[in-house]
Design a protein around this motif. Structure first.
Motif, short mmCIF file in Angstrom:
data_model
loop_
_atom_site.label_atom_id
_atom_site.label_comp_id
_atom_site.label_asym_id
_atom_site.label_seq_id
_atom_site.Cartn_x
_atom_site.Cartn_y
_atom_site.Cartn_z
N VAL A 82 -6.46 35.76 28.92
CA VAL A 82 -6.20 35.98 30.34
C VAL A 82 -4.89 36.70 30.56
O VAL A 82 -3.93 36.57 29.80
CB VAL A 82 -6.20 34.62 31.10
N MET A 83 -4.88 37.53 31.61
CA MET A 83 -3.64 38.14 32.09
C MET A 83 -3.46 37.59 33.50
O MET A 83 -4.25 37.87 34.39
CB MET A 83 -3.86 39.65 32.14
N ILE A 84 -2.43 36.73 33.66
CA ILE A 84 -2.25 36.07 34.95
C ILE A 84 -1.37 36.91 35.87
O ILE A 84 -0.75 37.88 35.44
CB ILE A 84 -1.69 34.63 34.80
N GLN A 85 -1.32 36.52 37.16
CA GLN A 85 -0.59 37.33 38.14
C GLN A 85 0.92 37.26 37.94
O GLN A 85 1.60 38.25 38.02
CB GLN A 85 -0.95 36.87 39.56
N ARG A 86 1.43 36.06 37.74
CA ARG A 86 2.89 35.91 37.62
C ARG A 86 3.24 35.13 36.37
O ARG A 86 3.57 33.94 36.44
CB ARG A 86 3.43 35.18 38.86
N PRO A 87 3.23 35.79 35.22
CA PRO A 87 3.59 35.08 33.99
C PRO A 87 5.08 34.78 33.94
O PRO A 87 5.88 35.50 34.55
CB PRO A 87 3.19 36.06 32.89
N PRO A 88 5.47 33.71 33.25
CA PRO A 88 6.89 33.33 33.20
C PRO A 88 7.70 34.23 32.28
O PRO A 88 7.16 34.92 31.43
CB PRO A 88 6.84 31.91 32.64
N THR A 89 9.03 34.21 32.46
CA THR A 89 9.95 34.88 31.55
C THR A 89 10.22 33.95 30.38
O THR A 89 10.44 32.75 30.58
CB THR A 89 11.28 35.17 32.29
N LEU A 90 10.16 34.50 29.17
CA LEU A 90 10.41 33.67 27.99
C LEU A 90 11.68 34.17 27.29
O LEU A 90 11.63 35.07 26.46
CB LEU A 90 9.21 33.72 27.03
N ARG A 91 12.80 33.61 27.68
CA ARG A 91 14.08 34.00 27.06
C ARG A 91 14.11 33.54 25.62
O ARG A 91 13.65 32.45 25.30
CB ARG A 91 15.24 33.36 27.83
N GLY A 92 14.64 34.39 24.74
CA GLY A 92 14.77 33.99 23.34
C GLY A 92 13.53 34.27 22.50
O GLY A 92 13.53 34.03 21.30
N LEU A 93 12.45 34.74 23.15
CA LEU A 93 11.25 35.11 22.38
C LEU A 93 10.99 36.59 22.67
O LEU A 93 10.75 36.96 23.82
CB LEU A 93 10.05 34.26 22.80
N SER A 94 11.09 37.41 21.65
CA SER A 94 10.92 38.85 21.88
C SER A 94 9.45 39.22 22.04
O SER A 94 8.56 38.48 21.59
CB SER A 94 11.54 39.65 20.75
N LEU A 122 10.10 46.16 22.67
CA LEU A 122 9.68 45.20 21.63
C LEU A 122 10.72 44.16 21.29
O LEU A 122 10.37 43.03 20.96
CB LEU A 122 9.24 45.96 20.37
N ASP A 123 12.00 44.52 21.39
CA ASP A 123 13.02 43.55 21.00
C ASP A 123 13.69 42.86 22.19
O ASP A 123 14.67 42.15 22.03
CB ASP A 123 14.03 44.22 20.06
N ARG A 124 13.10 43.06 23.37
CA ARG A 124 13.60 42.32 24.55
C ARG A 124 12.82 41.03 24.71
O ARG A 124 11.71 40.88 24.21
CB ARG A 124 13.41 43.19 25.80
N GLY A 125 13.42 40.07 25.43
CA GLY A 125 12.73 38.81 25.71
C GLY A 125 11.49 39.08 26.56
O GLY A 125 11.50 40.00 27.38
N VAL A 126 10.43 38.30 26.35
CA VAL A 126 9.18 38.51 27.08
C VAL A 126 9.41 38.42 28.59
O VAL A 126 9.88 37.39 29.08
CB VAL A 126 8.11 37.48 26.65
N ASN A 127 9.15 39.51 29.26
CA ASN A 127 9.25 39.61 30.73
C ASN A 127 10.69 39.51 31.26
O ASN A 127 10.89 39.44 32.46
CB ASN A 127 8.38 38.57 31.44
N GLU A 128 11.68 39.51 30.37
CA GLU A 128 13.07 39.34 30.80
C GLU A 128 13.56 40.62 31.47
O GLU A 128 13.76 41.65 30.82
CB GLU A 128 13.94 39.00 29.59
N GLY A 129 13.72 40.55 32.79
CA GLY A 129 14.14 41.71 33.56
C GLY A 129 13.09 42.81 33.67
O GLY A 129 13.41 43.93 34.04
N PHE A 130 11.83 42.51 33.36
CA PHE A 130 10.76 43.50 33.44
C PHE A 130 10.38 43.75 34.90
O PHE A 130 10.39 42.83 35.72
CB PHE A 130 9.50 43.02 32.71
N SER A 131 9.99 44.98 35.21
CA SER A 131 9.43 45.27 36.54
C SER A 131 8.00 44.74 36.58
O SER A 131 7.43 44.38 35.54
CB SER A 131 9.42 46.78 36.76
N GLY A 132 7.42 44.74 37.78
CA GLY A 132 6.04 44.26 37.94
C GLY A 132 5.07 44.96 36.99
O GLY A 132 4.25 44.32 36.33
#
Ligand code: ADP
Ligand code: MG
Ligand code: MG
Length: 250
Positions: A82-94, A122-132
């Motif tokens: 699934v690709m959800i509408q508002r996935p969370p930011t995962l700091r510390g996991l690239s 690729l080396d940024r945290g998942v969704n960390e500071g990502f645009s929509g």
């Protein structure tokens, strides 16, 4: 692939979905239209098994087996993604680590990142500071690695800029193994022994220019009201609005 029988779902003790019946066969892609707040995301969340969605009646069958009471990770292992509408930011996991976790042993992370224009992420945290739009592409990247048999996309094109709509559309098509499409024509079909299925929520229908869909449904007030040809239904909704559309036989 997926069969819902009289599925009713509550969130926080409020009944959101009532008696939803749906049958998606192997290889079929279904589209879900409907106004805001009508329960589309709830339906996808209940199929994936997120705990906030309580199934109050009915059954979910996947590949012929009753999965109504299985955990999210068991459903994912069996092939639901699934690709959800508002996935969370995962700091510390690239993103790179996440794609490896989602994927098989030999997943070519760079190749998939290239397809989603995410090499530099690729080396940024998942969704960390990502645009929509970047979030959408990162979700698709994870699905590409996971290779689910049933792919559910919740508004994949919303918040995505014009240039990246094609990237999102082609990524969705890649995941569904439906062949490359350009200007509404299939130009190359991937050879596959598997028959992937999809359930895609869209308001605009832009995704349909890239992903050929077989059937569309309108969800209205928590239930599936009518089904038909995706393009015809989209035209009907644009011309008459949801309320009249669900009352007219297509
Ligand atoms: P859609 O995706 O069609 O826009 P949703 O499935 O997100 O609709 O929401 C359906 C209904 O469920 C909405 O009225 C929404 O406010 C409600 N809802 C969603 N989450 C919660 C919650 N945590 N508590 C109470 N109501 C919720
Ligand atoms: Mg919505
Ligand atoms: Mg929604």
């Amino acid at each position: 692939m997926l069969k819902l029988e009289n599925l009713s779902v509550a969130v926080n003790d409020r009944q959101i979905l009532h008696d939803v019946n749906l049958h998606i066969k192997p290889g079929e892609v279904h589209v879900l239209f409907g106004p805001n707040g009508t329960g589309k995301s709830t339906l996808i969340g209940a199929i994936m098994g997120f705990s906030r969605y309580k199934i109050t009646a009915g059954k979910i069958y996947f590949k012929g087996q009753d999965i109504t009471n299985l955990s999210v990770d068991e459903r994912a292992r069996r092939g639901i993604g699934v690709m959800i509408q508002r996935p969370p930011t995962l700091r510390g996991l690239s993103v790179r680590e996440m794609v490896r976790i989602c994927g098989k042993k030999h997943t070519n992370v760079e190749m998939l990142a290239d397809k989603t224009n995410l090499i530099e992420f690729l080396d940024r945290g998942v969704n960390e500071g990502f645009s929509g739009g970047e979030i959408k592409r990162s979700e698709l990247l994870q699905l590409m690695a996971q290779q689910p048999d049933l792919v559910m996309l919740d508004e994949p094109e919303s918040g995505v800029d014009i240039e990246n709509i094609a990237v999102v559309g082609q990524a969705a098509n890649y995941i569904l193994e439906r062949g490359l499409r350009k200007n509404g024509q299939t130009i190359r079909k991937r050879r596959t022994d598997r028959q992937k299925s999809g359930l895609i929520i869209t308001h605009t229908g832009h995704i349909l220019e890239y992903v050929p869909a077989d059937t569309a449904h309108v969800m209205y007030q928590g239930t599936l009201s009518c089904s038909g040809n995706p393009q015809e239904m989209l035209t009907c909704i644009h011309e008459k609005g949801y309320e009249e559309c669900v009352n007219c036989a297509l």
